[in-house]
Write a protein that holds these residues in place. Structure first.
Motif, short mmCIF file in Angstrom:
data_model
loop_
_atom_site.label_atom_id
_atom_site.label_comp_id
_atom_site.label_asym_id
_atom_site.label_seq_id
_atom_site.Cartn_x
_atom_site.Cartn_y
_atom_site.Cartn_z
N LEU A 140 -12.52 -0.71 11.92
CA LEU A 140 -11.21 -1.09 11.46
C LEU A 140 -10.10 -0.03 11.89
CD1 LEU A 140 -11.28 -1.94 7.73
CD2 LEU A 140 -11.06 -3.56 9.71
N ILE A 141 -10.73 0.98 12.71
CA ILE A 141 -9.73 2.35 13.21
C ILE A 141 -9.19 1.63 14.49
CG2 ILE A 141 -9.71 4.64 14.09
CD1 ILE A 141 -11.78 5.16 11.87
N LYS A 142 -8.14 1.96 14.77
CA LYS A 142 -7.40 1.57 16.20
C LYS A 142 -6.89 2.66 16.64
CE LYS A 142 -5.70 -2.62 14.05
NZ LYS A 142 -4.40 -3.85 13.83
N GLU A 143 -6.45 2.62 17.96
CA GLU A 143 -5.74 3.78 18.75
C GLU A 143 -4.46 4.28 17.97
OE1 GLU A 143 -4.91 3.06 22.79
OE2 GLU A 143 -6.92 2.48 23.39
N ASN A 144 -3.82 3.34 17.15
CA ASN A 144 -2.52 3.77 16.29
C ASN A 144 -2.90 3.99 15.14
OD1 ASN A 144 -3.19 1.12 15.88
ND2 ASN A 144 -1.01 0.64 15.58
N THR A 145 -4.19 4.17 14.75
CA THR A 145 -4.35 4.43 13.11
C THR A 145 -4.04 6.09 12.99
OG1 THR A 145 -6.01 2.86 13.17
CG2 THR A 145 -6.20 4.50 11.52
N LYS A 146 -3.55 6.29 11.85
CA LYS A 146 -3.15 7.69 11.80
C LYS A 146 -3.66 8.28 10.12
CE LYS A 146 0.80 11.04 12.20
NZ LYS A 146 2.30 10.97 12.42
N VAL A 147 -3.66 7.13 9.53
CA VAL A 147 -4.15 7.55 7.97
C VAL A 147 -5.35 6.72 7.62
CG1 VAL A 147 -3.24 7.57 5.53
CG2 VAL A 147 -1.87 8.44 7.37
N LEU A 148 -6.14 7.33 6.69
CA LEU A 148 -7.31 6.90 6.15
C LEU A 148 -6.95 7.04 4.45
CD1 LEU A 148 -9.78 5.31 5.84
CD2 LEU A 148 -11.07 7.38 6.60
N TYR A 149 -6.90 5.99 3.69
CA TYR A 149 -6.39 6.18 2.37
C TYR A 149 -7.42 5.90 1.58
CZ TYR A 149 -3.28 5.77 -1.92
OH TYR A 149 -2.79 5.93 -3.05
N ILE A 150 -7.64 6.33 0.39
CA ILE A 150 -8.54 5.80 -0.75
C ILE A 150 -7.77 6.49 -2.23
CG2 ILE A 150 -10.55 5.64 0.56
CD1 ILE A 150 -11.53 7.92 -0.85
N GLU A 151 -8.15 5.77 -3.16
CA GLU A 151 -8.31 6.44 -4.47
C GLU A 151 -9.75 6.29 -5.08
OE1 GLU A 151 -6.57 2.92 -7.53
OE2 GLU A 151 -5.04 3.91 -5.94
N THR A 152 -10.23 7.06 -5.74
CA THR A 152 -11.33 7.12 -6.55
C THR A 152 -11.32 8.21 -7.57
OG1 THR A 152 -13.92 7.33 -6.25
CG2 THR A 152 -12.71 9.05 -5.09
N PRO A 153 -11.94 7.78 -8.78
CA PRO A 153 -12.12 6.33 -9.25
C PRO A 153 -10.88 5.39 -8.92
CG PRO A 153 -12.98 7.68 -11.10
CD PRO A 153 -12.04 8.59 -9.91
N THR A 154 -11.21 4.34 -8.67
CA THR A 154 -10.16 3.13 -8.21
C THR A 154 -9.50 2.41 -9.58
OG1 THR A 154 -11.84 1.22 -8.28
CG2 THR A 154 -11.44 2.52 -6.19
N ASN A 155 -8.33 1.94 -9.60
CA ASN A 155 -7.51 1.50 -10.68
C ASN A 155 -7.16 0.02 -10.33
OD1 ASN A 155 -5.83 0.86 -12.63
ND2 ASN A 155 -4.15 2.07 -11.63
N PRO A 156 -7.81 -0.98 -11.37
CA PRO A 156 -8.41 -0.31 -12.61
C PRO A 156 -9.98 -0.70 -12.60
CG PRO A 156 -7.77 -2.93 -12.63
CD PRO A 156 -7.65 -2.19 -11.22
N ALA A 157 -10.53 -1.01 -11.61
CA ALA A 157 -12.01 -1.42 -11.84
C ALA A 157 -12.92 -0.27 -11.95
CB ALA A 157 -12.42 -2.46 -10.51
N VAL A 158 -12.55 0.81 -11.75
CA VAL A 158 -13.28 2.14 -11.87
C VAL A 158 -14.42 2.10 -10.96
CG1 VAL A 158 -14.09 3.80 -13.48
CG2 VAL A 158 -12.79 1.99 -14.35
N ASP A 159 -14.10 1.80 -9.62
CA ASP A 159 -15.21 1.84 -8.65
C ASP A 159 -15.04 3.51 -7.90
OD1 ASP A 159 -16.76 -0.71 -8.31
OD2 ASP A 159 -14.57 -1.32 -7.57
N ILE A 160 -16.16 3.68 -7.30
CA ILE A 160 -16.28 5.20 -6.68
C ILE A 160 -16.49 5.01 -5.29
CG2 ILE A 160 -17.42 7.24 -6.93
CD1 ILE A 160 -16.05 6.70 -9.28
N LEU A 161 -15.82 5.77 -4.51
CA LEU A 161 -15.94 5.93 -3.07
C LEU A 161 -16.52 7.16 -2.67
CD1 LEU A 161 -12.70 3.94 -2.70
CD2 LEU A 161 -14.69 3.33 -1.22
#
Length: 388
Positions: A140-161
């Protein structure tokens, strides 16, 4: 100063005034005075560190930020009026028209709304990967990609990255790795240890812990925080000194509160896992959690959020909520009081059903923010609401 988290949280304070107070006072002032013209000039030129104007510098806010910076192992930080103000300001300060974001699809509803409804106005696009599609991130990363963003645990399913794995991808491609650490708090997890450049919190949640005030904070690399500070200084999404004072006091009890939250949450999760009216339960420190091993590697404890699916779908979910007696029906989390939320009709209600299902928010999904009541009383309320 001690290296222990609990001691730093309590003993990191602003310098005492001439009144020799034991506890940091409130600095409810909009502005600060200068000795003379040169003092004023050099202060605004940032040739010296001092408080200028409470829109961007105040002793209470500084104390709160310094504590979070210390707890997260960051270099610098800035406090905001809300968690969403912290998220938006961080992106707005660091991105330009034409930039691209790669984000996990499982993010807070308002964050998703920002990515899809507002950033595209400035020609900033977002590509998503699911929690179980980390293998696809690099594609998914392109030449113009600047940020990689996540939340963990996730809201609201409480998945873990996997912070370590994603952090290495960000470093390989020279991306700014941003982590929403709200559910974990700095006590449970420090993403900077795994390569995060910025860590964001909604301080409204467990950091306050008592459902009193709003607040947000971003900490991380000094060079990135400089840009965020300048953006916030000019646009004004400031945390109030009063809220900063409350939140700084809250940090003094964060460790002991979170320990009890997590103890209670594990008991609630174990009860739900055995209940015949529950389809499935997700809690990071349950061995049945799909990312249990990852959670154990990067988290000290499992957090206070439990997600579960009631058998019978949307109608069973409504009946369950209507039968709740002691627990609160609210959209907040991280409170001393246990809160039960139905994400598909509240916090993520503005998402399409397709988008909700993409991130595991089914019609029967319930999120429980387990509080500090006696665990048996919380379980008793959930048990009677689930019925036979």
């Amino acid at each position: 100063m001690s290296k222990h988290f609990e001691t730093k949280a309590i003993r990191s304070q602003t310098e005492r005034s001439q009144f020799s107070e034991h506890s940091t006072p409130l600095y409810l002032t909009s502005s600060f005075v200068f000795d003379d013209a040169e003092d004023m000039r050099s202060s605004f030129a940032e040739e010296k560190e001092r408080n200028l104007y409470s829109r961007f510098t105040n002793p209470n806010t500084t104390e709160f930020v310094d504590k979070i910076v210390d707890m997260e192992g960051a270099e610098a930080g800035y406090a905001f009026a809300t968690g969403m103000a912290a998220i938006f300001s961080s992106f707005a300060a660091l991105l330009s028209a034409g930039d691209h974001i790669v984000s996990c699809r499982s993010v807070f509803g308002s964050t998703h709304g920002m990515f899809t409804n507002y950033l595209p106005k400035w020609n900033i696009e977002t590509s998503y990967f699911k929690v179980d599609e980390v293998d696809l991130v690099e594609s998914l990363i392109k030449e113009n990609t600047k940020v990689l963003y996540i939340e963990t645990p996730t809201n609201p399913a409480v998945d873990i990255l996997d912070l370590d794995r994603i952090g290495k991808i960000a470093k390989k491609h020279n991306l700014i790795f941003i982590v929403d650490n709200c559910f974990a708090t700095p006590y449970i997890q420090q993403p900077i240890k795994f390569g995060a450049d910025l860590v964001i919190h909604s301080a409204t949640k467990l950091i306050d812990g008592q459902g009193r005030v709003l607040g947000g904070v971003t900490v991380g690399r000094k060079d990135l925080l400089r840009e965020i500070y300048l953006f916030a200084r000019n646009t004004g999404p400031a945390m109030s000194p009063f809220n900063a004072w409350v939140l700084s006091k809250s940090l003094e009890t964060l460790s002991i509160r979170v320990e009890k939250h997590c103890e209670n949450a594990l008991k609630v999760a174990q009860f739900l896992e055995e209940n015949e009216n529950v389809e499935f339960v997700k809690y990071p420190f349950l061995q049945s959690h799909p990312q249990y091993e990852v959670a154990k590697n990067q988290m000290k404890l499992g957090g206070n959020i439990v997600a579960f699916e009631i058998k019978g779908g949307i109608e069973a979910g409504r009946k369950f909520l209507d039968k709740i007696k002691m627990c609160s029906l609210s959209a907040n989390l991280g409170d001393t009081r246990t809160i039960v939320t139905h994400p598909s009709s509240t916090t993520h209600g503005r998402l399409s059903e397709e988008d909700r299902l993409e991130v595991g928010i089914t019609n029967g999904l319930v999120r429980v923010s387990v509080g500090l009541e006696h665990a048996d009383d919380v379980i008793s309320d959930l048990k009677q609401a689930l019925g036979n």
